[in-house]
Every structure is written in structure tokens, then in C-alpha cells.
Design a protein around this motif. Structure first.
Motif, mmCIF file in Angstrom:
data_model
loop_
_atom_site.group_PDB
_atom_site.id
_atom_site.type_symbol
_atom_site.label_atom_id
_atom_site.label_comp_id
_atom_site.label_asym_id
_atom_site.label_seq_id
_atom_site.Cartn_x
_atom_site.Cartn_y
_atom_site.Cartn_z
ATOM 1 N N ASN A 193 0.816 -1.211 0.000
ATOM 2 C CA ASN A 193 0.000 0.000 0.000
ATOM 3 C C ASN A 193 0.852 1.264 0.000
ATOM 4 N N ASP A 194 2.184 1.097 0.130
ATOM 5 C CA ASP A 194 3.066 2.255 0.006
ATOM 6 C C ASP A 194 3.233 2.676 -1.455
ATOM 7 N N VAL A 195 2.931 1.760 -2.373
ATOM 8 C CA VAL A 195 3.050 2.051 -3.802
ATOM 9 C C VAL A 195 1.685 2.309 -4.423
ATOM 10 N N ARG A 196 0.736 1.410 -4.157
ATOM 11 C CA ARG A 196 -0.633 1.537 -4.661
ATOM 12 C C ARG A 196 -1.607 1.375 -3.499
ATOM 13 N N GLU A 197 -2.613 2.222 -3.453
ATOM 14 C CA GLU A 197 -3.568 2.200 -2.353
ATOM 15 C C GLU A 197 -4.490 0.986 -2.453
ATOM 16 N N VAL A 198 -4.857 0.458 -1.279
ATOM 17 C CA VAL A 198 -5.831 -0.639 -1.224
ATOM 18 C C VAL A 198 -7.195 -0.095 -1.647
ATOM 19 N N GLU A 199 -7.920 -0.867 -2.460
ATOM 20 C CA GLU A 199 -9.219 -0.425 -2.960
ATOM 21 C C GLU A 199 -10.292 -1.429 -2.548
ATOM 22 N N ILE A 200 -11.361 -0.917 -1.896
ATOM 23 C CA ILE A 200 -12.488 -1.743 -1.462
ATOM 24 C C ILE A 200 -13.756 -1.140 -2.050
ATOM 25 N N PHE A 201 -14.491 -1.928 -2.821
ATOM 26 C CA PHE A 201 -15.730 -1.449 -3.423
ATOM 27 C C PHE A 201 -16.853 -2.448 -3.156
ATOM 28 N N ALA A 202 -18.031 -1.897 -2.781
ATOM 29 C CA ALA A 202 -19.220 -2.748 -2.709
ATOM 30 C C ALA A 202 -19.601 -3.119 -4.143
ATOM 31 N N LYS A 203 -19.645 -4.415 -4.412
ATOM 32 C CA LYS A 203 -19.766 -4.864 -5.800
ATOM 33 C C LYS A 203 -21.174 -5.247 -6.200
ATOM 34 N N ALA A 204 -21.876 -6.023 -5.348
ATOM 35 C CA ALA A 204 -23.172 -6.548 -5.781
ATOM 36 C C ALA A 204 -23.999 -6.980 -4.581
ATOM 37 N N PHE A 205 -25.322 -7.127 -4.838
ATOM 38 C CA PHE A 205 -26.226 -7.723 -3.863
ATOM 39 C C PHE A 205 -26.221 -9.232 -4.095
ATOM 40 N N PHE A 212 -18.218 -7.423 -1.456
ATOM 41 C CA PHE A 212 -17.192 -6.406 -1.660
ATOM 42 C C PHE A 212 -16.112 -6.954 -2.610
ATOM 43 N N GLU A 213 -15.574 -6.055 -3.421
ATOM 44 C CA GLU A 213 -14.407 -6.372 -4.254
ATOM 45 C C GLU A 213 -13.187 -5.782 -3.560
ATOM 46 N N VAL A 214 -12.267 -6.643 -3.136
ATOM 47 C CA VAL A 214 -11.083 -6.225 -2.391
ATOM 48 C C VAL A 214 -9.868 -6.339 -3.313
ATOM 49 N N THR A 215 -9.175 -5.217 -3.536
ATOM 50 C CA THR A 215 -8.061 -5.166 -4.486
ATOM 51 C C THR A 215 -6.835 -4.569 -3.813
ATOM 52 N N TRP A 216 -5.692 -5.200 -4.020
ATOM 53 C CA TRP A 216 -4.426 -4.683 -3.494
ATOM 54 C C TRP A 216 -3.281 -5.138 -4.401
ATOM 55 N N TRP A 217 -2.087 -4.592 -4.143
ATOM 56 C CA TRP A 217 -0.898 -4.898 -4.950
ATOM 57 C C TRP A 217 0.137 -5.613 -4.090
#
Length: 268
Positions: A193-205, A212-217
Motif C-alpha cells: 500500500n506504500d506504492v498503490r492504495e488498497v481499494e475496497i468497493f461494494a460490488k453486488a447484492f 465487496f471487491e477487495v483489491t491490493w498490490w
């Protein structure tokens, strides 16, 4: 015939010397330019073959004056066509190998995937490329397969993005769950997360949860990916449990068109 034999022998000796000198020059220049050793060998071989063909052609015309260079080239051309048809696949792999070595789409040690073949590149030769799969098996891949098909180079960069899905119960607060998941992922050592920020998005019902869609590097090697995914899943599970946020089991709601009679059975 003695003068012709001596002249032919002299041409052969000169051809050998020129071929040796050309290989030495190519090897020296290639090392200064930091070219691959396999590419240097290919260039040396091509130059040597060209010089020897020219030298043999000159020697034949000296030894047999009735054979003109035009006749020799015609015979050589017809023979090349016949050889080309007979060894089509071999020449195809040979040319593909040269282009791969020149263009360098991937390097030794890279993890690549092509046509369901995935592993680490161990050796690139003129005819084939040797890929060591993650289960330890060695796959010898013809170069034309790598040249004619899309190749995914998984380690072309040091970082690689990973995405997983995570669900929480419908009764939970979505914003709170997002914050808890994000904070848990950011604390994992293998998450960059020092290079790319962690991304969390509510994806679907989902059927039983808000997904949630959880994305990291993380690192780009397969082992880096597996280790990071394992740590992130464990961290999210622990964080949600500590926050009292439910990760639901699959729910099933059953409806009936008619009321169902309920009968109490006294078991005594």
C-alpha cells in the motif's frame, strides 16, 4: 590441377580465418552491448554459415571452372527450396527463436503463460524454450508457439494486482464493514500500500450478502501472490470477527402457495 587445388585450399583456409575473425568480433561486440549469450551464439553461427557458403562457392568455381557462380547459385537455390519444404517446422522454430532472442519479450527467470502452459523460463534456445512449471515439471515449448500466440509475462513488473471477493450480512453497516476490511488489508506485510492504495468497493447484492471487491498490490511471482492472498483472507476474517460483523452462510428462503399444516407429535 595442382594450381587449382592450391588456390582452392587457400580459399578454404582464408574462409576459415575470416569466419573465426567474424565470430570473435561478434562475440566481443555482443558482450559490450550486453546481449544474451544465446543471441550472440545465433549471430555468430549465422555469420559463420554465410561466410562458409560464400567461401565454398568460390572454391568450387576455382576447382571446377565449368561451374559458373550463376549455375552454383541456381543449384543452391533449388536445393534450399527442397530443404525448406522438408524441414518447414524446424526452420519455423529457428526463425521464431531468433526473433524472440532479438525482441526479448521475456527474459530468463520470468514467469509466463501461453496456451495453458504456465511457469518460469529456464532456457531459450534457437529451437525451443524450456519452462519450469510451478509443480516442478519441465515443459519444452516450440518457439513458433510462443511467437504466434499471446504470451502473458506475469513478472514483467515487480508488482501485481490481486482481487478477491468478500461478503457481509445484509444486516451489517456497509460503510463500517468497508472501513474494517480496508484497515485489515493495509496492515498485512505483503500488501504494497506504500506504492498503490488498497481499494475496497461494494460490488453486488449477493444471494446472502453484500459482496465487496477487495483489491491490493503485491509481488508478481506466483509464490508472492499465494502468500499475500492467504494473509489477506486471514486478516479480513479476524478483523470482521473482532468487529462483530457477520460473514453469512448461504441462506435459503422457501415459500409455499398453500399454508402448511403443522402437527405436534408427542414422543413419550
Amino acid at each position: 590441377m595442382l594450381p587449382q587445388l592450391l588456390a582452392t585450399l587457400l580459399v578454404i583456409v582464408l574462409t576459415w580465418g575470416i569466419a573465426f575473425l567474424a565470430k570473435s568480433i561478434i562475440s566481443r561486440v555482443g558482450r559490450k552491448l550486453h546481449l544474451r549469450s544465446n543471441l550472440i551464439e545465433v549471430l555468430s553461427m549465422l555469420s559463420s554459415v554465410g561466410i562458409w557458403l560464400s567461401g565454398i562457392l568460390v572454391a568450387v568455381t576455382i576447382l571446377f571452372p565449368s561451374i559458373t557462380p550463376a549455375k552454383a547459385l541456381t543449384t543452391l537455390g533449388l536445393g534450399s527450396v527442397a530443404i525448406g519444404f522438408a524441414f518447414k517446422d524446424t526452420f519455423e522454430n529457428f526463425l521464431a527463436g531468433i526473433l524472440i532472442l532479438v525482441r526479448e519479450p521475456f527474459e530468463l527467470g520470468d514467469f509466463v503463460e501461453c496456451e495453458s502452459i504456465e511457469g518460469q523460463v529456464e532456457e531459450i534456445t534457437i529451437r525451443d524454450t524450456r519452462i519450469r512449471q510451478t509443480d516442478g515439471q519441465l515443459v519444452v515449448v516450440p518457439n513458433h508457439l510462443l511467437f504466434q500466440n499471446p504470451v502473458t509475462v506475469r513478472t514483467s513488473r515487480d508488482l501485481r494486482r490481486i482481487t478477491i471477493a468478500c461478503g457481509v450480512a445484509y444486516g451489517e453497516d456497509v460503510d463500517e464493514a468497508r472501513d474494517v476490511i480496508k484497515e485489515a488489508v493495509r496492515k498485512v506485510d505483503t500488501v504494497r500500500n506504500d506504492v498503490r492504495e488498497v481499494e475496497i468497493f461494494a460490488k453486488a447484492f449477493g444471494a446472502s450478502s453484500i459482496d465487496f471487491e477487495v483489491t491490493w498490490w503485491t509481488g508478481s511471482k506466483p509464490l508472492d501472490v499465494r502468500q499475500s492472498r492467504d494473509q489477506v483472507v486471514a486478516a479480513i476474517k479476524s478483523a470482521l470477527d473482532s468487529a462483530g460483523i457477520e460473514i453469512p452462510f448461504p441462506y435459503r428462503t422457501m415459500t409455499f402457495a398453500e399454508p402448511l399444516p403443522v402437527q405436534h407429535v408427542d414422543r413419550e
